[in-house]
Design an enzyme around this catalytic site. Structure first.
Site, mmCIF file in Angstrom:
data_model
loop_
_atom_site.group_PDB
_atom_site.id
_atom_site.type_symbol
_atom_site.label_atom_id
_atom_site.label_comp_id
_atom_site.label_asym_id
_atom_site.label_seq_id
_atom_site.Cartn_x
_atom_site.Cartn_y
_atom_site.Cartn_z
ATOM 1 N N TYR A 60 0.847 -1.202 0.000
ATOM 2 C CA TYR A 60 0.000 0.000 0.000
ATOM 3 C C TYR A 60 0.872 1.237 0.000
ATOM 4 O O TYR A 60 1.738 1.383 0.859
ATOM 5 C CB TYR A 60 -0.896 0.030 1.246
ATOM 6 N N GLU A 62 -0.560 4.644 -0.481
ATOM 7 C CA GLU A 62 -1.441 5.811 -0.625
ATOM 8 C C GLU A 62 -0.654 7.085 -0.370
ATOM 9 O O GLU A 62 0.152 7.158 0.566
ATOM 10 C CB GLU A 62 -2.603 5.716 0.360
ATOM 11 N N ASP A 211 -7.032 14.178 -24.703
ATOM 12 C CA ASP A 211 -6.984 12.782 -24.275
ATOM 13 C C ASP A 211 -6.311 12.024 -25.409
ATOM 14 O O ASP A 211 -6.949 11.697 -26.414
ATOM 15 C CB ASP A 211 -8.406 12.284 -24.017
ATOM 16 N N THR A 237 -3.817 6.759 -21.909
ATOM 17 C CA THR A 237 -3.581 5.409 -21.419
ATOM 18 C C THR A 237 -2.116 5.104 -21.691
ATOM 19 O O THR A 237 -1.456 5.804 -22.460
ATOM 20 C CB THR A 237 -4.423 4.363 -22.170
ATOM 21 N N LYS A 240 -1.850 1.455 -25.166
ATOM 22 C CA LYS A 240 -2.239 1.391 -26.580
ATOM 23 C C LYS A 240 -0.986 1.550 -27.441
ATOM 24 O O LYS A 240 -0.097 0.710 -27.341
ATOM 25 C CB LYS A 240 -3.337 2.412 -26.848
ATOM 26 N N ARG A 246 -1.441 -1.925 -18.823
ATOM 27 C CA ARG A 246 -2.733 -1.231 -18.794
ATOM 28 C C ARG A 246 -2.690 -0.170 -17.705
ATOM 29 O O ARG A 246 -2.386 -0.484 -16.556
ATOM 30 C CB ARG A 246 -3.879 -2.197 -18.483
HETATM 31 C C1 LIG Z 1 -9.096 3.863 -24.525
HETATM 32 C C2 LIG Z 1 -9.503 5.249 -24.251
HETATM 33 C C3 LIG Z 1 -9.787 5.674 -22.946
HETATM 34 C C4 LIG Z 1 -9.998 4.738 -21.785
HETATM 35 O O1 LIG Z 1 -9.013 3.941 -21.390
HETATM 36 P P1 LIG Z 1 -9.292 2.741 -20.358
HETATM 37 O O2 LIG Z 1 -7.918 2.412 -19.901
HETATM 38 O O3 LIG Z 1 -9.973 1.673 -21.129
HETATM 39 O O4 LIG Z 1 -10.144 3.259 -19.269
HETATM 40 C C5 LIG Z 1 -10.036 7.018 -22.737
HETATM 41 N N1 LIG Z 1 -10.037 7.879 -23.754
HETATM 42 C C6 LIG Z 1 -9.806 7.500 -25.023
HETATM 43 C C7 LIG Z 1 -9.824 8.526 -26.109
HETATM 44 C C8 LIG Z 1 -9.551 6.167 -25.322
HETATM 45 O O5 LIG Z 1 -9.375 5.784 -26.581
#
Ligand SMILES: *Cc1c(COP(=O)(O)O)cnc(C)c1O
Length: 429
Positions: A60, A62, A211, A237, A240, A246
């Protein structure tokens, strides 16, 4: 002690839980013998997996480095500080929070930090390539706040067909005065014009958030323009195109915003950070800082363009008429009025090609059926495939989409896919 010459000893998992071990082995085989073309997926390195599978899962932590609520965090502080140092260097920004458990958690934390319930913000709707967390009515972002969605250019005669309609963004922002203007998407095949978004945000008094969940690896590798210094807040993220474990990440150049974001992540919306995943993120950022990652990012885009060109040559129509990044979306309405995204994805899966059904702009089918399929090249590029393989893959996709689900055709494509996968194994390093 005696030396054993018998079969290698079973792994701890194989001994303790054969059922789960078998399922993981089966998944390993599935991944190695199929073409992973889901645009948001990748094959991470063994180094990243080793960090994520380590004893760091036990603790932990935090709080933040040197300001923890529990004892025993010395090495965790160093791991988190290293992750932050690497990622700020990678993206050229001043502050980063590496604790968000996922992209959705990162976005939730930003909304929690910057908006009050009922506040207005501006984004793209899910069906045009946005994300659930950008204002879908079933998501917190749509239930507790007020999204106003800006359009794409839907007129096919315009050269910027399928791109964000920047003039409409400006008009909408001047009308609604959103607190936040959000760019960055899940199924958008074009370059995002961050300076243009910033000019609009400044004009209407909004903060600009990008994002970059999908294109983060391209940004890191120099194959997509950087959101910095134009955006006030950048979320992403790490799993990807960035090819890490992840997870999520929030970055900014503004010290006041950074403080608000840290509070919004913990204690605002999360508890203990996943330190094993943060270690995996640090490894991923280290990999992305190496020169080879630039080549990787460049090849992802070259492969996507090669795939797009070959598909279009074969008569398929793509949303926006092509791609500038790692993904493309086939608008199936244009080749076969009967063919849905759902059927297309199912046939492709039978043939060993893994994609996802996806809505196309102004789709009249539901998100469960759809009129499109989205595909990307990050994972195939990780396996070492290049333009010639993209031509071959386009031909296989063509055969499947014209097969009407014919089992013989699908089986023949399946065996060609297996051969291709054997020539380009998943990463071993
Ligand atoms: C994949 C994605 C997310 C979310 O990611 P998670 O890890 O699945 O929660 C947020 N914004 C965009 C634009 C995405 O393509």
């Amino acid at each position: 002690m005696t030396l054993t010459t018998s079969a290698p000893t079973a792994s701890p998992l194989a001994t303790a839980d054969p059922a789960i071990h078998r399922l993981i082995q089966a998944e390993q085989e599935r991944q190695s013998l199929t073409l992973e073309m889901i645009a948001s997926e990748n094959h991470t390195s063994h180094a990243v997996m080793e960090a994520v599978g380590s004893c760091l899962t036990n603790k932990y932590c935090e709080g933040y480095p040197t300001k923890r609520y529990y004892s025993g965090c010395t090495f965790y502080d160093q791991v988190e500080e290293l992750a932050i140092r690497r990622v700020t260097e990678l993206f050229g920004c001043r502050f980063a929070n590496v604790q968000p458990h996922s992209g959705a958690s990162a976005n939730t934390a930003v909304f929690f930090a910057l908006l009050e319930p009922g506040d207005t913000y501006c984004s793209v709707v899910l069906s045009d390539g946005g994300h659930l967390t950008h204002g879908s009515p079933v998501n917190l972002s749509g239930k507790w706040f007020k999204p106003v969605h800006y359009p794409l250019v839907y007129d096919e005669s315009r050269p910027d067909f399928g791109h964000v309609d920047y003039d409409a963004v400006r008009a909408l922002c001047l009308q609604h005065k959103p607190k936040l203007l959000l760019c960055g998407y899940s199924a958008y095949p074009r370059i995002i014009d961050f300076p243009r978004f910033r000019a609009i945000a400044d004009e209407c008094g909004a903060l600009l958030m990008a994002d970059i969940a999908h294109v983060a690896g391209l940004v890191a590798g120099g194959s997509h323009p950087s959101p910095f210094p134009h955006c006030h807040i950048v979320t992403t993220t790490t799993h990807k195109t960035l090819r890490g474990p992840r997870g999520g990440l929030i970055m900014t150049n503004d010290e006041e915003l950074a403080k608000k974001i840290d509070k919004a992540v913990f204690p605002g919306t999360q508890g203990g950070p996943l330190m094993h995943v943060i270690a995996g993120k640090a490894v991923c950022f280290g990999e992305a800082l190496k020169p080879a990652f630039k080549d990787y990012a460049r090849q992802i885009v070259a492969n996507a363009k090669a795939l797009a060109t070959e598909l279009m040559t074969r008569g398929f129509r793509l949303t926006s008429g092509g791609t500038d990044n790692h993904l493309l979306v086939i608008d199936l309405r244009r080749t076969d009025k009967e063919l849905t995204g759902k059927d297309a994805a199912a046939w492709l899966e039978q043939a060993g090609i893994i994609v996802n059904k996806n809505t196309v702009p102004r789709d009249d089918r539901s998100p469960f059926i759809t009129s499109g399929v989205r595909m990307g090249t990050p994972a195939l590029t990780t396996r070492g495939m290049k333009e010639p393989q993209m031509k071959q893959v386009a031909s296989l996709i063509d055969q499947v989409l014209r097969s009407r689900g014919n089992a013989q055709i699908l089986a023949s494509v399946r065996s060609e896919v297996t051969n291709l996968c054997r020539q380009f194994p998943m990463p071993v390093a």
